[in-house]
Design a protein around this motif. Structure first.
Motif, PDB file in Angstrom:
ATOM      1  N   THR A  27       0.833  -1.205   0.000  1.00  0.00           N
ATOM      2  CA  THR A  27       0.000   0.000   0.000  1.00  0.00           C
ATOM      3  C   THR A  27       0.866   1.253   0.000  1.00  0.00           C
ATOM      4  O   THR A  27       0.596   2.213  -0.741  1.00  0.00           O
ATOM      5  N   ILE A  28       1.912   1.248   0.803  1.00  0.00           N
ATOM      6  CA  ILE A  28       2.836   2.375   0.793  1.00  0.00           C
ATOM      7  C   ILE A  28       3.533   2.477  -0.556  1.00  0.00           C
ATOM      8  O   ILE A  28       3.765   3.577  -1.075  1.00  0.00           O
ATOM      9  N   GLY A  29       3.852   1.321  -1.135  1.00  0.00           N
ATOM     10  CA  GLY A  29       4.466   1.336  -2.461  1.00  0.00           C
ATOM     11  C   GLY A  29       3.607   2.047  -3.483  1.00  0.00           C
ATOM     12  O   GLY A  29       4.097   2.887  -4.258  1.00  0.00           O
ATOM     13  N   TRP A  30       2.311   1.730  -3.506  1.00  0.00           N
ATOM     14  CA  TRP A  30       1.390   2.402  -4.433  1.00  0.00           C
ATOM     15  C   TRP A  30       1.378   3.916  -4.217  1.00  0.00           C
ATOM     16  O   TRP A  30       1.446   4.703  -5.173  1.00  0.00           O
ATOM     17  N   LEU A  31       1.303   4.353  -2.974  1.00  0.00           N
ATOM     18  CA  LEU A  31       1.278   5.787  -2.690  1.00  0.00           C
ATOM     19  C   LEU A  31       2.606   6.453  -3.028  1.00  0.00           C
ATOM     20  O   LEU A  31       2.656   7.682  -3.186  1.00  0.00           O
ATOM     21  N   SER A  32       3.671   5.665  -3.163  1.00  0.00           N
ATOM     22  CA  SER A  32       4.994   6.190  -3.481  1.00  0.00           C
ATOM     23  C   SER A  32       5.244   6.318  -4.978  1.00  0.00           C
ATOM     24  O   SER A  32       6.209   6.975  -5.382  1.00  0.00           O
ATOM     25  N   TRP A  33       4.437   5.669  -5.793  1.00  0.00           N
ATOM     26  CA  TRP A  33       4.668   5.710  -7.238  1.00  0.00           C
ATOM     27  C   TRP A  33       4.526   7.141  -7.785  1.00  0.00           C
ATOM     28  O   TRP A  33       3.613   7.877  -7.369  1.00  0.00           O
ATOM     29  N   PRO A  34       5.378   7.552  -8.741  1.00  0.00           N
ATOM     30  CA  PRO A  34       5.146   8.832  -9.432  1.00  0.00           C
ATOM     31  C   PRO A  34       3.769   8.884 -10.096  1.00  0.00           C
ATOM     32  O   PRO A  34       3.167   9.953 -10.201  1.00  0.00           O
ATOM     33  N   ALA A  35       3.257   7.739 -10.492  1.00  0.00           N
ATOM     34  CA  ALA A  35       1.935   7.687 -11.119  1.00  0.00           C
ATOM     35  C   ALA A  35       0.812   7.966 -10.135  1.00  0.00           C
ATOM     36  O   ALA A  35      -0.340   8.163 -10.543  1.00  0.00           O
ATOM     37  N   SER A  36       1.127   7.997  -8.829  1.00  0.00           N
ATOM     38  CA  SER A  36       0.115   8.283  -7.799  1.00  0.00           C
ATOM     39  C   SER A  36       0.178   9.726  -7.321  1.00  0.00           C
ATOM     40  O   SER A  36      -0.350  10.050  -6.251  1.00  0.00           O
ATOM     41  N   GLY A  37       0.790  10.601  -8.104  1.00  0.00           N
ATOM     42  CA  GLY A  37       0.922  11.990  -7.692  1.00  0.00           C
ATOM     43  C   GLY A  37      -0.396  12.713  -7.499  1.00  0.00           C
ATOM     44  O   GLY A  37      -0.465  13.726  -6.802  1.00  0.00           O
ATOM     45  N   ALA A  38      -1.471  12.222  -8.123  1.00  0.00           N
ATOM     46  CA  ALA A  38      -2.788  12.843  -7.953  1.00  0.00           C
ATOM     47  C   ALA A  38      -3.527  12.314  -6.730  1.00  0.00           C
ATOM     48  O   ALA A  38      -4.646  12.739  -6.456  1.00  0.00           O
ATOM     49  N   VAL A  39      -2.915  11.396  -6.005  1.00  0.00           N
ATOM     50  CA  VAL A  39      -3.507  10.837  -4.789  1.00  0.00           C
ATOM     51  C   VAL A  39      -2.838  11.528  -3.603  1.00  0.00           C
ATOM     52  O   VAL A  39      -1.664  11.293  -3.312  1.00  0.00           O
ATOM     53  N   SER A  40      -3.553  12.409  -2.919  1.00  0.00           N
ATOM     54  CA  SER A  40      -2.964  13.142  -1.801  1.00  0.00           C
ATOM     55  C   SER A  40      -4.030  13.453  -0.761  1.00  0.00           C
ATOM     56  O   SER A  40      -5.214  13.600  -1.090  1.00  0.00           O
ATOM     57  N   GLY A  41      -3.596  13.534   0.498  1.00  0.00           N
ATOM     58  CA  GLY A  41      -4.515  13.830   1.589  1.00  0.00           C
ATOM     59  C   GLY A  41      -5.331  12.644   2.045  1.00  0.00           C
ATOM     60  O   GLY A  41      -6.327  12.807   2.760  1.00  0.00           O
ATOM     61  N   ASN A  42      -4.905  11.424   1.696  1.00  0.00           N
ATOM     62  CA  ASN A  42      -5.653  10.213   2.047  1.00  0.00           C
ATOM     63  C   ASN A  42      -5.049   9.512   3.257  1.00  0.00           C
ATOM     64  O   ASN A  42      -3.831   9.532   3.462  1.00  0.00           O
ATOM     65  N   VAL A  43      -5.898   8.880   4.046  1.00  0.00           N
ATOM     66  CA  VAL A  43      -5.472   7.952   5.087  1.00  0.00           C
ATOM     67  C   VAL A  43      -6.107   6.609   4.745  1.00  0.00           C
ATOM     68  O   VAL A  43      -7.326   6.437   4.840  1.00  0.00           O
ATOM     69  N   VAL A  44      -5.291   5.665   4.312  1.00  0.00           N
ATOM     70  CA  VAL A  44      -5.792   4.383   3.820  1.00  0.00           C
ATOM     71  C   VAL A  44      -5.533   3.316   4.871  1.00  0.00           C
ATOM     72  O   VAL A  44      -4.386   3.054   5.252  1.00  0.00           O
ATOM     73  N   ARG A  45      -6.585   2.704   5.347  1.00  0.00           N
ATOM     74  CA  ARG A  45      -6.468   1.660   6.353  1.00  0.00           C
ATOM     75  C   ARG A  45      -6.098   0.334   5.699  1.00  0.00           C
ATOM     76  O   ARG A  45      -6.682  -0.084   4.708  1.00  0.00           O
ATOM     77  N   VAL A  46      -5.083  -0.324   6.272  1.00  0.00           N
ATOM     78  CA  VAL A  46      -4.675  -1.652   5.832  1.00  0.00           C
ATOM     79  C   VAL A  46      -5.032  -2.593   6.974  1.00  0.00           C
ATOM     80  O   VAL A  46      -4.206  -2.950   7.818  1.00  0.00           O
ATOM     81  N   CYS A  47      -6.289  -2.969   7.012  1.00  0.00           N
ATOM     82  CA  CYS A  47      -6.799  -3.651   8.210  1.00  0.00           C
ATOM     83  C   CYS A  47      -7.810  -4.745   7.881  1.00  0.00           C
ATOM     84  O   CYS A  47      -8.464  -5.258   8.786  1.00  0.00           O
ATOM     85  N   GLY A  48      -7.929  -5.126   6.610  1.00  0.00           N
ATOM     86  CA  GLY A  48      -8.908  -6.150   6.259  1.00  0.00           C
ATOM     87  C   GLY A  48     -10.335  -5.732   6.529  1.00  0.00           C
ATOM     88  O   GLY A  48     -11.204  -6.559   6.720  1.00  0.00           O
ATOM     89  N   GLN A  49     -10.587  -4.419   6.552  1.00  0.00           N
ATOM     90  CA  GLN A  49     -11.864  -3.818   6.951  1.00  0.00           C
ATOM     91  C   GLN A  49     -12.200  -4.227   8.383  1.00  0.00           C
ATOM     92  O   GLN A  49     -13.192  -4.894   8.661  1.00  0.00           O
ATOM     93  N   SER A  50     -11.349  -3.777   9.299  1.00  0.00           N
ATOM     94  CA  SER A  50     -11.535  -4.050  10.722  1.00  0.00           C
ATOM     95  C   SER A  50     -12.889  -3.523  11.204  1.00  0.00           C
ATOM     96  O   SER A  50     -13.393  -2.508  10.719  1.00  0.00           O
ATOM     97  N   LEU A  51     -13.451  -4.231  12.164  1.00  0.00           N
ATOM     98  CA  LEU A  51     -14.701  -3.789  12.767  1.00  0.00           C
ATOM     99  C   LEU A  51     -14.493  -2.655  13.753  1.00  0.00           C
ATOM    100  O   LEU A  51     -15.463  -2.042  14.224  1.00  0.00           O
ATOM    101  N   LEU A  52     -13.223  -2.346  14.073  1.00  0.00           N
ATOM    102  CA  LEU A  52     -12.909  -1.271  15.003  1.00  0.00           C
ATOM    103  C   LEU A  52     -12.748   0.048  14.274  1.00  0.00           C
ATOM    104  O   LEU A  52     -12.219   0.087  13.169  1.00  0.00           O
ATOM    105  N   GLY A  53     -13.157   1.127  14.888  1.00  0.00           N
ATOM    106  CA  GLY A  53     -12.942   2.443  14.308  1.00  0.00           C
ATOM    107  C   GLY A  53     -13.981   2.808  13.272  1.00  0.00           C
ATOM    108  O   GLY A  53     -14.988   2.127  13.090  1.00  0.00           O
ATOM    109  N   ALA A  54     -13.712   3.897  12.572  1.00  0.00           N
ATOM    110  CA  ALA A  54     -14.679   4.428  11.600  1.00  0.00           C
ATOM    111  C   ALA A  54     -14.768   3.556  10.361  1.00  0.00           C
ATOM    112  O   ALA A  54     -13.814   2.899  10.011  1.00  0.00           O
TER     113      ALA A  54
END
Length: 452
Positions: free
Chosen positions: A425-452
């Protein structure tokens, strides 16, 4: 750390027991292997009336070698899809939400195991009327519910694509579609991702999307950091792996294994940001990607926590990131097109008993993304964060058995994630091709039942 229950479930006896007793059923997740096709079968692409994103999305998928299937009105038991992609950007009021039912209802049983669902929409803040904004916000409930309903390792995401600038072009959207459709996103589900108007640069080779990029990874000696260094190097990056001097041997082993370089540095030292900046300037002249992965825990309930436990966690997990960003940005070592990725946690979203210091620091990381990403956007630099859930590491191996099992099972995948899931997931956000992706908080949690 081995999840023995998940391994048992894959056996014949385990399958029978799970079915008979209604126990959690962890699926075997499709993860990325270099050389894999983007998806293991055809993709069904649908669109609402006057949807504006289906056409560029179709071009992306076709160019990537994906077979696009034609929709049919009713369920066909013989049809199987690797993914369902739906452009909902044309839905302008609540009555139009019926189009979602008409598309997904016939296909709800047609996805292969570890299939993908992606819904494309317009950010509610950009909608032309309150009714349109209401309808677009409703898409979040759809995707999060699908992620919990479909099972078998299926993931579901909502991608809001801005109307501004060039974000409607294939280059701006392509990295996100490629990540979400691929095995790289195996443990990411129920997420809302915003693709903005930043600059995206497509790689010459999508198997090496970080070719020629200089990437700094802090906390790289072990766990998620070591997996991250390996994934980024695999994707073509020149990795600068950093950790504290006490972890020097492990750090050197990681750096040698990936052909990167090692920097031993205590990030809490007063001169650490300047020393790091001078090292990057003299050795590389710049740093294209900064990954703030270094973090510690010093757990105690707040009433029993001494001041040193509080101060050290806040300093390492949050304040050091701010200090490093300040110096690297002041010295223009992060060029236009650069990316910063910080590691938060679902503890920063949901809180956690005995971790008030840790949760405060990780919520602060989310605040850093919210406050600094609009400023950096003016400089052409993206800033995002990932928020891992239960990840199988040496730290989680120390958790008492009952709590550990609850952490593993309380998500849509009924299992813990792996360090590589965070790294991808960090790799994807690091790609130059992901320059239009900004201000996101992406959960890597298997869609946990905890939190929002």
């Amino acid at each position: 750390m081995t999840d023995r229950y998940a391994s048992f479930v894959q056996t014949g006896a385990g399958r029978a027991l799970v079915k008979r007793l209604g126990l959690p059923d962890p699926p075997r997740l499709r993860r990325h292997t270099p050389g894999d096709p983007l998806v293991p079968g055809p993709v069904l692409l649908g669109s609402s009336a006057r949807g504006r994103i289906a056409e560029p999305a179709g071009k992306i998928l076709t160019a990537a070698g994906v077979e696009l299937a034609e929709p049919v009105a009713a369920h066909d038991a013989d049809r199987r899809f690797a993914a369902l992609v739906y452009d909902a950007s044309g839905i302008t009021d609540s009555s139009g939400l019926r189009q979602l039912y008409d598309f997904f209802h016939p296909q709800a049983r047609s996805l292969v195991p570890s299939g993908r669902v992606i819904v494309l929409g317009t950010p509610p803040a950009e909608c032309g009327s309150p009714r349109e904004a209401t309808a677009q916000r409703a898409l979040e409930g759809l995707t999060r519910s699908i992620g919990k309903e479909f099972g078998r390792g299926v993931t579901a995401q909502l991608v809001y694509v801005t109307r501004e600038g060039d974000a409607g072009t294939p280059v701006s959207l392509e990295s996100t579609l490629r990540f979400l459709l691929s095995g790289r996103s195996a443990y990411v589900s129920g997420q809302v991702i915003r693709v903005g108007a930043g600059t995206a640069v497509a790689p010459a080779d999508w198997d090496r999307p970080l070719d020629g990029q200089v990437v700094l990874v802090t906390g790289a000696a072990r766990g998620i950091g070591a997996a991250l260094a390996k994934v980024l190097a695999r994707d073509g990056a020149q990795v600068v792996a950093l950790d504290i001097p006490a972890a020097g041997d492990e750090l050197a082993a990681v750096a040698n294994d990936i052909g990167g370089s090692a920097v031993q540095l205590d990030l809490t030292a007063p001169d650490a940001p300047i020393r790091l900046a001078e090292h990057l300037a003299s050795r590389h002249g710049r740093v294209d990607v900064v990954v703030h992965n270094a973090g510690i825990t010093r757990d105690k309930t707040l009433g029993r926590m001494d001041a040193d436990r509080w101060d050290s966690v806040i300093d390492v997990n949050l304040s050091s990131q701010e200090r490093i960003n300040d110096v690297l940005l002041e010295r223009d070592l992060i060029p236009a097109g650069g990316r910063i990725v910080s590691v938060s946690s679902i503890a920063g979203i949901a809180g956690n008993r005995g971790q008030t210091n840790y949760a405060t620091s990780k919520a602060g990381v989310i605040g850093l993304v919210d406050s600094l990403s609009p400023v950096l956007r003016e400089r052409g630099i993206s800033l995002n964060a990932v928020a891992p859930g239960f990840i199988e590491t040496r730290l989680t191996a120390r958790i008492p058995l009952t709590i550990r099992e609850a952490g593993r099972r309380m998500n849509s995948m009924a299992q813990g994630g792996l360090p590589v899931d965070v790294a991808e997931t960090i790799g994807w956000l690091s790609w130059p091709a992901s320059g239009a992706v900004s201000g996101n908080v992406v959960r890597v949690c298997g869609q946990s039942l905890l939190g929002a």
